[in-house]
Design an enzyme around this catalytic site. Structure first.
Site, PDB file in Angstrom:
ATOM      1  N   CYS A 140       0.831  -1.212   0.000  1.00  0.00           N
ATOM      2  CA  CYS A 140       0.000   0.000   0.000  1.00  0.00           C
ATOM      3  C   CYS A 140       0.866   1.262   0.000  1.00  0.00           C
ATOM      4  CB  CYS A 140      -0.921  -0.009   1.203  1.00  0.00           C
ATOM      5  SG  CYS A 140      -0.099  -0.478   2.749  1.00  0.00           S
ATOM      6  N   HIS A 220      -2.889   5.314   6.428  1.00  0.00           N
ATOM      7  CA  HIS A 220      -1.525   5.819   6.617  1.00  0.00           C
ATOM      8  C   HIS A 220      -1.508   7.289   6.201  1.00  0.00           C
ATOM      9  CE1 HIS A 220      -0.048   1.710   6.801  1.00  0.00           C
ATOM     10  NE2 HIS A 220      -0.321   1.459   5.542  1.00  0.00           N
TER      11      HIS A 220
END
Ligand code: NAD
Length: 337
Positions: A140, A220
């Protein structure tokens, strides 16, 4: 139709299954699971044929009242391609199964780059995966970094990337992960392993990364500094990014101040599971000082790699070029917030 098998039906696998089903040129042949948990129930409810990833456990599914279509080997044999979305390290163990049946396979970012013929990001190196047998869709974070680095390299040239990755402690369903009340340098060594991972996509890139872990599950957050080869205005960078289908520039008027409101927006917009497949770049954060570019971006770890898996299927099967595949995937999923 490209017949796709999905081995490992957890956070990534179940999303890839839904995304594959939404494509006009692919079908989900089946999904394989190790245990009859809630995800196995929903796989059946959605009509995905369910295969036992571990043959000796077939009776556990029967005991839970779940019909098994067969062992995973049967699924692998019948498929044109396997998407392995098992936990880190299990993909490497499964490689010999895919080789035995001569079925090409995609692996996820938790596997080592050495396992595969090439690592993959659709925007950056689609062609490297064409007709390859074993391809790793990068993590990711690496996906999120590659999507901004690729257009910057093409438009202005990149001298050096420095990124601080403030990483979620775990996904919402990962009840055993942490920290629950701390801020960890993670890894404490600098640079972190993320930079070398981005170099599996751009082998001549100069990049240093620092990692942290915080008590959050939603997304994130990247703080990015890119030294470009020429001085540019922030407005030029904004225009460049506005043309990138997998970069969502969060406009100021939306008053989205963090990942909580971003997820809320995705849910309000009707996104499945509140997924945000694009990098979410705060438009106001895009700033330049001479050749230095700065920005903040949110990365939805559970879903940004999902369209990349779909594109990697087309690359490996040689069924479309990068532009055509990205457009088909985007249209089928509704990418472009
Ligand atoms: P997960 O634990 O949510 O799902 C993995 C699934 O595989 C589970 O259902 C598990 O029961 C199953 N499984 C375990 N052993 C298996 C086996 N031998 N055969 C078949 N299935 C098996 O994990 P995840 O978060 O989906 O991660 C999968 C991969 O994707 C990892 O490489 C990870 O690094 C990568 N990835 C995860 C994220 C994320 O944020 N969750 C983001 C990008 C990439």
């Amino acid at each position: 139709m490209i017949k796709v098998a999905i081995n490992g039906y957890g956070t990534i696998g179940k999303r890839v299954a839904d995304a594959v089903r939404a494509q006009p040129d692919m079908e989900v042949l089946g999904v394989a699971k190790t245990r009859p948990n809630f995800e196995a129930e929903t796989a059946i409810d959605k009509g995905f044929p369910l295969y036992a990833a571990i043959e000796e456990r077939e009776d556990q599914f029967a005991a839970a009242g779940l019909d098994i279509a067969g062992p995973v080997a049967e699924l692998v044999d019948a498929a044109d391609i396997v998407v392995d979305a098992t936990p880190s390290g299990i993909g490497a163990e499964n490689k010999s199964l895919y080789e035995e049946y001569d079925t090409p396979a995609l692996y996820q970012g938790g596997e080592d780059a050495e396992l595969v013929d090439t690592s993959f990001n659709a925007r950056s190196n689609f062609e490297d995966a064409v007709d390859a047998d074993h391809v790793r869709v990068v993590s990711c974070n690496t996906t999120g970094l590659s999507r901004v680095i690729a257009p910057l390299r093409e438009a202005f040239g990149v001298e050096k990337v420095r990124a601080t990755l403030v990483r979620r402690g775990g996904d919402p369903g990962q009840t055993s992960r942490g920290p629950i009340n701390d801020i960890l340098p993670d890894p404490v060594t600098i640079p972190s392993h993320h930079g070398p991972d981005v170099e599996t996509i751009f082998d001549d890139l100069d990049i240093d990364t620092l990692g942290m872990k915080v008590p959050a599950t939603l997304m994130h957050m990247h703080s990015l500094n890119v030294t470009l080869e020429e001085a540019v205005d922030a407005a030029e960078v904004r225009d460049l990014f506005a043309d990138e289908s997998r970069l969502f520039l969060i406009p100021e008027h939306m008053s989205i101040d963090g990942s909580g409101k971003l997820k809320e927006y995705a849910l309000d917009a009707g996104r499945p599971r509140g997924d945000i497949w694009e990098n979410a770049v705060w438009e106001e954060s895009i700033s330049t000082v001479g050749r230095d570019l700065y920005l903040f971006q949110g990365i939805h770890q559970e879903s940004d790699v999902v369209p990349e898996n779909v594109d990697a299927i087309r690359a490996v099967t040689g069924s479309a070029d990068a532009e055509e595949s990205i457009q088909t995937t985007n249209e089928a999923l509704g990418i472009g917030l």
